[in-house]
Design a protein around this motif. Structure first.
Motif, PDB file in Angstrom:
ATOM      1  N   MET A   1      17.127  16.021 -11.685  1.00 49.04           N
ATOM      2  CA  MET A   1      17.012  14.569 -11.777  1.00 49.04           C
ATOM      3  C   MET A   1      15.558  14.174 -11.973  1.00 49.04           C
ATOM      4  O   MET A   1      14.648  14.870 -11.551  1.00 49.04           O
ATOM      5  N   ALA A   2      15.334  13.038 -12.626  1.00 49.62           N
ATOM      6  CA  ALA A   2      13.983  12.531 -12.806  1.00 49.62           C
ATOM      7  C   ALA A   2      13.377  12.215 -11.441  1.00 49.62           C
ATOM      8  O   ALA A   2      14.063  11.834 -10.497  1.00 49.62           O
ATOM      9  N   MET A   3      12.080  12.375 -11.346  1.00 54.87           N
ATOM     10  CA  MET A   3      11.375  12.143 -10.090  1.00 54.87           C
ATOM     11  C   MET A   3      11.509  10.680  -9.687  1.00 54.87           C
ATOM     12  O   MET A   3      11.382   9.771 -10.516  1.00 54.87           O
ATOM     13  N   GLN A   4      11.771  10.447  -8.401  1.00 54.63           N
ATOM     14  CA  GLN A   4      12.006   9.094  -7.915  1.00 54.63           C
ATOM     15  C   GLN A   4      10.848   8.611  -7.038  1.00 54.63           C
ATOM     16  O   GLN A   4      10.051   9.407  -6.521  1.00 54.63           O
ATOM     17  N   VAL A   5      10.796   7.297  -6.848  1.00 47.82           N
ATOM     18  CA  VAL A   5       9.726   6.670  -6.083  1.00 47.82           C
ATOM     19  C   VAL A   5       9.655   7.219  -4.665  1.00 47.82           C
ATOM     20  O   VAL A   5       8.561   7.404  -4.117  1.00 47.82           O
ATOM     21  N   ARG A   6      10.788   7.497  -4.037  1.00 50.83           N
ATOM     22  CA  ARG A   6      10.784   7.972  -2.649  1.00 50.83           C
ATOM     23  C   ARG A   6       9.983   9.263  -2.497  1.00 50.83           C
ATOM     24  O   ARG A   6       9.526   9.581  -1.397  1.00 50.83           O
ATOM     25  N   GLU A   7       9.805  10.009  -3.590  1.00 47.15           N
ATOM     26  CA  GLU A   7       9.084  11.273  -3.513  1.00 47.15           C
ATOM     27  C   GLU A   7       7.575  11.099  -3.554  1.00 47.15           C
ATOM     28  O   GLU A   7       6.843  12.024  -3.210  1.00 47.15           O
ATOM     29  N   ILE A   8       7.088   9.941  -3.980  1.00 46.99           N
ATOM     30  CA  ILE A   8       5.640   9.764  -4.148  1.00 46.99           C
ATOM     31  C   ILE A   8       5.086   8.542  -3.424  1.00 46.99           C
ATOM     32  O   ILE A   8       3.869   8.384  -3.332  1.00 46.99           O
ATOM     33  N   MET A   9       5.934   7.687  -2.894  1.00 45.63           N
ATOM     34  CA  MET A   9       5.499   6.429  -2.296  1.00 45.63           C
ATOM     35  C   MET A   9       4.755   6.657  -0.984  1.00 45.63           C
ATOM     36  O   MET A   9       4.886   7.705  -0.336  1.00 45.63           O
ATOM     37  N   ASN A  10       3.970   5.654  -0.587  1.00 48.30           N
ATOM     38  CA  ASN A  10       3.320   5.627   0.715  1.00 48.30           C
ATOM     39  C   ASN A  10       4.134   4.725   1.635  1.00 48.30           C
ATOM     40  O   ASN A  10       4.399   3.565   1.289  1.00 48.30           O
ATOM     41  N   ARG A  11       4.497   5.241   2.796  1.00 44.35           N
ATOM     42  CA  ARG A  11       5.294   4.440   3.731  1.00 44.35           C
ATOM     43  C   ARG A  11       4.401   3.641   4.689  1.00 44.35           C
ATOM     44  O   ARG A  11       4.890   2.758   5.384  1.00 44.35           O
ATOM     45  N   PHE A  12       3.118   3.962   4.710  1.00 44.02           N
ATOM     46  CA  PHE A  12       2.187   3.143   5.474  1.00 44.02           C
ATOM     47  C   PHE A  12       1.670   2.051   4.549  1.00 44.02           C
ATOM     48  O   PHE A  12       1.049   2.326   3.526  1.00 44.02           O
ATOM     49  N   VAL A  13       1.965   0.808   4.888  1.00 46.56           N
ATOM     50  CA  VAL A  13       1.607  -0.310   4.018  1.00 46.56           C
ATOM     51  C   VAL A  13       0.850  -1.364   4.814  1.00 46.56           C
ATOM     52  O   VAL A  13       1.273  -1.743   5.911  1.00 46.56           O
ATOM     53  N   VAL A  14      -0.250  -1.822   4.252  1.00 49.07           N
ATOM     54  CA  VAL A  14      -0.966  -2.963   4.815  1.00 49.07           C
ATOM     55  C   VAL A  14      -0.376  -4.214   4.193  1.00 49.07           C
ATOM     56  O   VAL A  14      -0.430  -4.397   2.975  1.00 49.07           O
ATOM     57  N   ALA A  15       0.225  -5.080   4.999  1.00 48.97           N
ATOM     58  CA  ALA A  15       0.852  -6.304   4.497  1.00 48.97           C
ATOM     59  C   ALA A  15       0.320  -7.502   5.263  1.00 48.97           C
ATOM     60  O   ALA A  15      -0.207  -7.370   6.371  1.00 48.97           O
ATOM     61  N   VAL A  16       0.452  -8.671   4.668  1.00 49.48           N
ATOM     62  CA  VAL A  16      -0.031  -9.911   5.285  1.00 49.48           C
ATOM     63  C   VAL A  16       1.051 -10.977   5.208  1.00 49.48           C
ATOM     64  O   VAL A  16       2.026 -10.835   4.463  1.00 49.48           O
ATOM     65  N   ARG A  17       0.870 -12.045   5.975  1.00 48.23           N
ATOM     66  CA  ARG A  17       1.773 -13.193   5.963  1.00 48.23           C
ATOM     67  C   ARG A  17       1.225 -14.275   5.034  1.00 48.23           C
ATOM     68  O   ARG A  17       0.022 -14.309   4.747  1.00 48.23           O
ATOM     69  N   PRO A  18       2.064 -15.181   4.593  1.00 45.78           N
ATOM     70  CA  PRO A  18       1.567 -16.279   3.753  1.00 45.78           C
ATOM     71  C   PRO A  18       0.500 -17.123   4.438  1.00 45.78           C
ATOM     72  O   PRO A  18      -0.379 -17.680   3.771  1.00 45.78           O
ATOM     73  N   ASP A  19       0.553 -17.226   5.776  1.00 46.41           N
ATOM     74  CA  ASP A  19      -0.424 -18.054   6.477  1.00 46.41           C
ATOM     75  C   ASP A  19      -1.635 -17.265   6.978  1.00 46.41           C
ATOM     76  O   ASP A  19      -2.447 -17.773   7.757  1.00 46.41           O
ATOM     77  N   THR A  20      -1.779 -16.020   6.538  1.00 45.44           N
ATOM     78  CA  THR A  20      -2.940 -15.217   6.927  1.00 45.44           C
ATOM     79  C   THR A  20      -4.213 -15.800   6.320  1.00 45.44           C
ATOM     80  O   THR A  20      -4.263 -16.067   5.119  1.00 45.44           O
ATOM     81  N   PRO A  21      -5.253 -16.004   7.115  1.00 48.57           N
ATOM     82  CA  PRO A  21      -6.519 -16.490   6.559  1.00 48.57           C
ATOM     83  C   PRO A  21      -7.094 -15.486   5.562  1.00 48.57           C
ATOM     84  O   PRO A  21      -6.962 -14.270   5.735  1.00 48.57           O
ATOM     85  N   LEU A  22      -7.722 -15.995   4.525  1.00 50.12           N
ATOM     86  CA  LEU A  22      -8.241 -15.114   3.482  1.00 50.12           C
ATOM     87  C   LEU A  22      -9.311 -14.162   3.992  1.00 50.12           C
ATOM     88  O   LEU A  22      -9.427 -13.043   3.494  1.00 50.12           O
TER      89      LEU A  22
END
Length: 217
Positions: A1-22
Motif C-alpha cells: 500500500m502507498a505510504m500513509q500519513v500515520r506513518e510519518i506524522m508528528n503526534r506532538f502538536v503545539v496548538a492555540v485557541r482563537p482567543d490566545t494573545p498573539l
C-alpha cells in the motif's frame, strides 16, 4: 500500500485557541521552533492555522494601536486585522488531512495551497497530529522489503516472471514481460512507488513485433 500519513506524522502538536494573545503565539513558535500552529476550539476541532507570515507585517502595512493597517492611495489607511488575538489573523478554514491520507495526497495539497504543514484530524475534525514538509522525506527511509513488496505487486500486472531487488532506493527488475508495449507503464508505476529513487530493468519479451529483438532497458 502507498505510504500513509500515520506513518510519518508528528503526534506532538503545539496548538492555540482563537482567543490566545498573539504574544503567546510568538513565544510558542520560538520555543518549539515551528513555522505554524493549528487553531482549535474547546473540543479540539481545528478551526484555522496561524503561520509566521501571518504575524509579520507585509510591505505596505503599518501597525497602529496594535493592529495592522494597509496603506492605500492618498495616504488612506484600511484596517487589515486586529493583531491582539489569534482569531483576527488565523487562516480559515484550515486545510487538513486524515491519518489514512496518502503521502502523495499530502504533497499535492501542500503544493496547491502553498503551505508547509497540515493538521492531521479525525473524521470529526479533532486534532491528532501534524505533518510537515520535512516529514515527507520519510518516504526515502522505507524498508527495502516494503518497497520490494509493493513493486512486485506492480510488476505482477505486467510481467509473466520477474524478480525485484532494492538497494538504496534503486529498484532492479529482471524477468519476462508478455507485452513489450507495456514496459513503459511498468516503469512509470514502479517509479511512483513511495521510496523509489530509480528503476533499472533487464527484461525480455514474449510478444515482440516482427523482426525486433528483445532489448535491455
Amino acid at each position: 500500500m502507498a505510504m500513509q500519513v500515520r506513518e510519518i506524522m508528528n503526534r506532538f502538536v503545539v496548538a492555540v485557541r482563537p482567543d490566545t494573545p498573539l504574544l503567546d503565539v510568538v513565544n510558542a513558535l520560538r520555543r518549539f521552533r515551528v513555522d505554524a500552529v493549528p487553531v482549535v476550539d474547546h473540543e479540539q476541532r481545528v478551526t484555522g492555522m496561524v503561520c509566521i507570515s501571518d504575524l509579520l507585517p507585509k510591505p505596505g502595512t503599518r501597525r497602529i494601536n496594535g493592529g495592522f493597517f494597509e496603506v492605500l492611495g492618498g495616504g488612506r489607511l484600511r484596517r487589515k486585522a486586529n493583531a491582539l488575538t489569534v482569531e483576527a489573523l488565523m487562516r480559515t478554514p484550515a486545510v487538513t488531512v486524515t491519518e489514512d491520507s496518502t503521502v502523495k495526497n499530502v504533497v499535492a495539497l501542500m503544493e496547491e495551497n502553498h503551505v508547509d504543514q497540515l493538521p492531521v484530524v479525525q473524521p470529526d475534525g479533532r486534532l491528532v497530529g501534524i505533518v510537515r514538509r520535512i516529514d515527507l522525506l520519510s518516504i526515502f527511509c522505507r524498508r527495502p522489503e516494503d518497497i520490494r513488496e509493493e513493486v512486485l505487486r506492480v510488476a505482477e500486472r505486467y510481467a509473466g516472471r520477474c524478480e525485484v531487488a532494492v538497494h538504496d532506493g534503486v529498484v532492479s527488475i529482471t524477468g519476462t514481460v508478455e507485452d513489450r508495449s507495456r514496459v513503459a507503464e511498468l516503469l512509470r508505476e514502479a517509479l511512483a512507488v513511495d521510496g523509489v529513487v530509480d528503476v533499472a530493468c533487464d527484461l525480455s519479451f514474449t510478444a515482440d513485433a516482427p523482426g525486433e529483438r528483445p532489448a535491455l532497458l
